[in-house]
Design a protein around this motif. Structure first.
Motif, short mmCIF file in Angstrom:
data_model
loop_
_atom_site.label_atom_id
_atom_site.label_comp_id
_atom_site.label_asym_id
_atom_site.label_seq_id
_atom_site.Cartn_x
_atom_site.Cartn_y
_atom_site.Cartn_z
N SER A 1 -55.77 -6.27 -71.97
CA SER A 1 -54.49 -6.49 -72.64
C SER A 1 -54.37 -7.93 -73.12
O SER A 1 -53.86 -8.18 -74.22
CB SER A 1 -53.33 -6.12 -71.71
OG SER A 1 -53.34 -6.96 -70.59
N ALA A 2 -54.88 -8.89 -72.34
CA ALA A 2 -54.83 -10.30 -72.78
C ALA A 2 -55.61 -10.47 -74.08
O ALA A 2 -55.17 -11.15 -75.01
CB ALA A 2 -55.39 -11.22 -71.70
N VAL A 3 -56.78 -9.82 -74.15
CA VAL A 3 -57.62 -9.94 -75.34
C VAL A 3 -56.94 -9.29 -76.55
O VAL A 3 -56.86 -9.89 -77.62
CB VAL A 3 -59.01 -9.31 -75.09
CG1 VAL A 3 -59.78 -9.14 -76.39
CG2 VAL A 3 -59.81 -10.16 -74.10
N SER A 4 -56.42 -8.07 -76.36
CA SER A 4 -55.85 -7.40 -77.54
C SER A 4 -54.57 -8.10 -78.00
O SER A 4 -54.34 -8.24 -79.20
CB SER A 4 -55.61 -5.91 -77.27
OG SER A 4 -54.76 -5.72 -76.17
N GLU A 5 -53.77 -8.59 -77.05
CA GLU A 5 -52.56 -9.32 -77.45
C GLU A 5 -52.90 -10.58 -78.22
O GLU A 5 -52.25 -10.92 -79.21
CB GLU A 5 -51.72 -9.68 -76.23
CG GLU A 5 -50.81 -8.55 -75.78
CD GLU A 5 -50.03 -8.94 -74.54
OE1 GLU A 5 -49.23 -9.89 -74.64
OE2 GLU A 5 -50.24 -8.32 -73.49
N THR B 1 -56.08 3.95 -71.48
CA THR B 1 -56.72 4.98 -72.31
C THR B 1 -57.70 4.30 -73.24
O THR B 1 -57.69 3.09 -73.42
CB THR B 1 -55.70 5.77 -73.14
OG1 THR B 1 -55.04 4.86 -74.01
CG2 THR B 1 -54.68 6.48 -72.26
N ARG B 2 -58.53 5.14 -73.83
CA ARG B 2 -59.63 4.64 -74.64
C ARG B 2 -59.11 3.89 -75.89
O ARG B 2 -59.66 2.87 -76.27
CB ARG B 2 -60.44 5.85 -75.07
CG ARG B 2 -61.80 5.55 -75.57
CD ARG B 2 -62.53 6.85 -75.79
NE ARG B 2 -63.12 7.37 -74.59
CZ ARG B 2 -63.07 8.66 -74.20
NH1 ARG B 2 -62.41 9.53 -74.93
NH2 ARG B 2 -63.67 9.05 -73.11
N GLY B 3 -58.06 4.44 -76.45
CA GLY B 3 -57.50 3.78 -77.63
C GLY B 3 -58.30 4.05 -78.88
O GLY B 3 -59.37 4.64 -78.84
N ARG B 4 -57.72 3.61 -80.00
CA ARG B 4 -58.26 3.87 -81.33
C ARG B 4 -59.72 3.43 -81.50
O ARG B 4 -60.57 4.16 -81.96
CB ARG B 4 -57.46 3.05 -82.33
CG ARG B 4 -56.50 3.67 -83.33
CD ARG B 4 -56.68 5.03 -83.77
NE ARG B 4 -55.48 5.76 -83.35
CZ ARG B 4 -55.34 7.07 -83.33
NH1 ARG B 4 -56.34 7.84 -83.71
NH2 ARG B 4 -54.26 7.62 -82.93
N CYS B 5 -59.98 2.19 -81.17
CA CYS B 5 -61.28 1.60 -81.51
C CYS B 5 -62.42 2.22 -80.72
O CYS B 5 -63.46 2.58 -81.28
CB CYS B 5 -61.24 0.08 -81.32
SG CYS B 5 -60.05 -0.70 -82.44
N LEU B 6 -62.20 2.37 -79.41
CA LEU B 6 -63.25 3.02 -78.61
C LEU B 6 -63.40 4.47 -79.00
O LEU B 6 -64.50 5.02 -78.94
CB LEU B 6 -62.92 2.89 -77.11
CG LEU B 6 -63.40 1.62 -76.40
CD1 LEU B 6 -62.97 1.65 -74.95
CD2 LEU B 6 -64.91 1.46 -76.50
N ALA B 7 -62.29 5.12 -79.42
CA ALA B 7 -62.38 6.52 -79.85
C ALA B 7 -63.22 6.64 -81.12
O ALA B 7 -64.05 7.53 -81.25
CB ALA B 7 -60.98 7.08 -80.08
N PRO C 1 -51.62 -4.36 -80.86
CA PRO C 1 -50.58 -3.95 -79.91
C PRO C 1 -51.12 -3.58 -78.53
O PRO C 1 -52.22 -3.04 -78.42
CB PRO C 1 -49.96 -2.73 -80.58
CG PRO C 1 -50.33 -2.83 -82.01
CD PRO C 1 -51.60 -3.60 -82.09
N VAL C 2 -50.33 -3.88 -77.51
CA VAL C 2 -50.67 -3.48 -76.15
C VAL C 2 -50.83 -1.97 -76.11
O VAL C 2 -50.10 -1.24 -76.79
CB VAL C 2 -49.56 -3.90 -75.16
CG1 VAL C 2 -49.98 -3.61 -73.73
CG2 VAL C 2 -49.24 -5.37 -75.33
#
Lengths: 196, 167
Positions: free
Chosen positions: A158-162, A174-180, A167-168
């Motif tokens: 979360s620190a990296v994506s923020e 969950t895997r989220g968009r990019c890993l998906a 967005p958090v």
């Protein structure tokens, strides 16, 4: 308490502020690879990235008094690196052009000539190179996110994506968009024994 | 319906699993081999941070020489002297290999009774130069070290730090 880099950074920063002169040394060792790849992911060439990383750490010394929450130090370092890289790249000094993400480039992955760990099996390197080609076909933001997330453990996602302004919840738990997207690409590649 | 977007939505909502972690580990492997952090960068960063946080003046390297004759030998029985200079201060350092891989660092500074700090990788030790400006640190381990010199009788003088000395 989580046990990622953000927590380690918070701890080292608190020690530093209480006068422990060796605390920051370990932190520099731990976090510099992440900052290096942050700068590189923003399109900074190696010489610029090196300047940016040094500048970021010096800014931390300068601004130590202004950072009220030690837990925020990792994010502060990441955001400063990103901003400094962006400024340096925009100034156009010592930078390489960066193509848009839908025309992935392979030119910024020079053949590994030096610094290669000889103990690393060539098969593993081959796999790594193959997966990178899939990453390079992802949207730019996903490339940036995955390059950095690869260098931290889950507590720091979360620190990296923020810090990247993503967005958090974009990644982890969950895997989220990019890993998906990466997963779909790997599933479609017969070289990978990955199932959806 | 099993369009890419639908599959992507499904995948995106699932927890991260071992295959994702494996993929990320491979990305890390790729970046670490093709785009490694330049060697010495972290040491340069740490030195710059130390200088900045001490508001120290960096002494210049004046000369570096080996007192050992230039004979090919496998033994590290060298004795090296290094001289540094900053505004109004000279520092001479000699290194002598002692037993069990540790080194004795003998120094002389043109500031009698100055406080001398030795910064090793993981520890810091302090001593005071004698009336002739001599000081000794024993049991110094291999690695890069820095000396920080403070003249306590001149509180308005900035501390002086040497560039890295290879032990």
């Amino acid at each position: 308490m989580n046990s990622g880099l953000a927590a380690a950074a918070a701890n080292a920063f608190s020690l530093h502020r209480s006068g422990d002169s060796s605390a920051m040394g370990a932190l520099v060792d731990q976090v510099t690879p992440l900052l290096w790849h942050t700068a590189r992911a923003q399109g900074a060439d190696p010489a610029t990235a090196e300047d940016v990383v040094q500048t970021t750490w010096l800014r931390l010394v300068e601004h130590a008094a202004e950072i009220s929450d030690p837990q925020a130090v990792l994010q502060w370092l990441l955001m400063t690196t990103k901003r400094e890289s962006w400024n340096a790249v925009r100034r156009g000094r010592r930078t390489i052009p960066r193509e848009s993400w839908d025309e992935p480039t392979t030119s910024d992955t020079p053949p590994p000539t030096s610094g290669v760990d000889p103990a690393l099996a060539s098969e593993e390197r081959e796999l790594a190179r193959a997966i990178w080609q899939h990453v390079e076909r992802l949207p730019e933001r996903c490339q940036q996110l995955l390059r950095l997330v690869a260098f931290v453990d889950r507590p720091d996602y979360s620190a990296v994506s923020e810090a990247l302004g993503i967005p958090v919840g974009s990644i982890g738990p969950t895997r989220g968009r990019c890993l998906a997207k990466l997963r779909l690409a790997l599933t479609a590649d017969p070289a990978w024994e990955v199932t959806a | 319906m099993n369009t890419p977007n639908h599959s992507e939505d499904l995948l995106a909502g699932q927890p991260i699993d071992a295959a994702d972690e494996r993929a990320l580990a491979l990305v890390r492997t790729h970046l670490s081999t093709t785009d490694p952090v330049p060697s010495g960068l972290t040491e340069r960063v740490k030195f710059a941070m130390t200088v900045a946080s001490l508001e120290a003046e960096v002494a210049h390297l004046i000369s570096e020489g080996s007192l050992a004759t230039n004979v090919r030998t496998t033994e590290y029985d060298r004795a090296t002297t290094v001289t540094f200079e900053s505004d109004g201060l000279s520092i001479m350092v000699s290194l002598e290999e002692a037993d069990r891989g540790v080194t004795t660092l003998r120094g002389w500074v043109t500031a009698p009774a100055a406080e001398i700090e030795l910064r090793e990788r993981t520890r810091t030790s302090t001593t005071t130069a004698d009336d002739d400006g001599r000081f000794v640190f024993e049991g110094v381990e291999r690695g890069t070290v820095h000396l920080v010199i403070r003249q306590s009788d001149q509180p308005h003088t900035r501390p002086v730090i040497t560039p890295g000395i290879e032990i």
